[in-house]
Design a protein around this motif. Structure first.
Motif, PDB file in Angstrom:
ATOM      1  N   VAL A  60       8.920   9.773  -3.165  1.00  0.00           N
ATOM      2  CA  VAL A  60       8.006  10.899  -3.010  1.00  0.00           C
ATOM      3  C   VAL A  60       7.460  10.850  -1.583  1.00  0.00           C
ATOM      4  CG1 VAL A  60       6.031   9.631  -3.954  1.00  0.00           C
ATOM      5  CG2 VAL A  60       6.003  12.119  -3.980  1.00  0.00           C
ATOM      6  N   GLY A  61       7.336  11.988  -0.967  1.00  0.00           N
ATOM      7  CA  GLY A  61       6.792  12.042   0.384  1.00  0.00           C
ATOM      8  C   GLY A  61       7.617  11.281   1.403  1.00  0.00           C
ATOM      9  N   GLY A  62       8.909  11.161   1.162  1.00  0.00           N
ATOM     10  CA  GLY A  62       9.790  10.453   2.087  1.00  0.00           C
ATOM     11  C   GLY A  62       9.753   8.944   1.964  1.00  0.00           C
ATOM     12  N   GLN A  66       6.684   3.198  -4.857  1.00  0.00           N
ATOM     13  CA  GLN A  66       5.727   2.089  -4.784  1.00  0.00           C
ATOM     14  C   GLN A  66       5.052   2.045  -3.414  1.00  0.00           C
ATOM     15  OE1 GLN A  66       4.902   0.186  -7.581  1.00  0.00           O
ATOM     16  NE2 GLN A  66       3.180  -0.164  -6.225  1.00  0.00           N
ATOM     17  N   GLU A  67       5.831   2.271  -2.354  1.00  0.00           N
ATOM     18  CA  GLU A  67       5.272   2.298  -1.000  1.00  0.00           C
ATOM     19  C   GLU A  67       4.305   3.483  -0.837  1.00  0.00           C
ATOM     20  OE1 GLU A  67       7.172   2.478   3.440  1.00  0.00           O
ATOM     21  OE2 GLU A  67       8.347   1.509   1.857  1.00  0.00           O
ATOM     22  N   TYR A  68       4.693   4.628  -1.395  1.00  0.00           N
ATOM     23  CA  TYR A  68       3.822   5.818  -1.356  1.00  0.00           C
ATOM     24  C   TYR A  68       2.488   5.529  -2.046  1.00  0.00           C
ATOM     25  CZ  TYR A  68       2.192  10.572  -2.236  1.00  0.00           C
ATOM     26  OH  TYR A  68       1.434  11.715  -2.311  1.00  0.00           O
ATOM     27  N   ARG A  69       2.545   4.892  -3.205  1.00  0.00           N
ATOM     28  CA  ARG A  69       1.325   4.560  -3.941  1.00  0.00           C
ATOM     29  C   ARG A  69       0.451   3.581  -3.159  1.00  0.00           C
ATOM     30  NH1 ARG A  69       3.722   3.584 -10.034  1.00  0.00           N
ATOM     31  NH2 ARG A  69       4.170   5.764 -10.507  1.00  0.00           N
ATOM     32  N   ASN A  70       1.091   2.601  -2.545  1.00  0.00           N
ATOM     33  CA  ASN A  70       0.335   1.622  -1.758  1.00  0.00           C
ATOM     34  C   ASN A  70      -0.403   2.293  -0.601  1.00  0.00           C
ATOM     35  OD1 ASN A  70       1.240  -0.451  -3.413  1.00  0.00           O
ATOM     36  ND2 ASN A  70       2.881  -1.068  -2.026  1.00  0.00           N
ATOM     37  N   GLN A  71       0.229   3.248   0.058  1.00  0.00           N
ATOM     38  CA  GLN A  71      -0.406   3.955   1.169  1.00  0.00           C
ATOM     39  C   GLN A  71      -1.525   4.868   0.691  1.00  0.00           C
ATOM     40  OE1 GLN A  71       2.350   5.938   3.760  1.00  0.00           O
ATOM     41  NE2 GLN A  71       3.436   4.057   4.256  1.00  0.00           N
TER      42      GLN A  71
END
Length: 73
Positions: A60-62, A66-71
Motif C-alpha cells: 500500500v502506498g508503494g 508492514q513498512e507502511y504501517r510502521n511509518q
C-alpha cells in the motif's frame, strides 16, 4: 449469481496466521445476507471466496504493508 472475492492479509487470527474458520464462516454468511437484503440475491446462488495473502505480498502506498504501517505510527 453473485461472486464475491475477499482478500485479507494472513494475520490476526488466533495463531497469527489469518482469520479463523469461524471468522471466515461469519464473513461468508454476512456477505451473502448483505447481497440478499440489498440486491435480493439468492444466498444459495451466491459464491464467496476468501483468499489469504502473505504480508510480504501485500503493498500500500508503494510500500510493503508492514513498512507502511510502521511509518504511519
Amino acid at each position: 449469481m453473485p461472486y464475491v472475492n475477499i482478500k485479507v492479509t494472513r494475520e490476526g487470527g488466533p495463531d497469527g496466521t489469518g482469520p479463523s474458520s469461524d471468522q471466515k464462516a461469519q464473513l461468508i454468511s454476512e456477505v451473502s445476507d448483505l447481497l440478499h437484503r440489498v440486491l435480493g440475491k439468492d444466498p444459495a446462488a451466491t459464491f464467496v471466496v476468501i483468499n489469504e495473502v502473505a504480508m510480504e505480498d501485500w503493498g500500500v502506498g508503494g510500500l510493503p504493508v508492514q513498512e507502511y504501517r510502521n511509518q504511519a505510527q
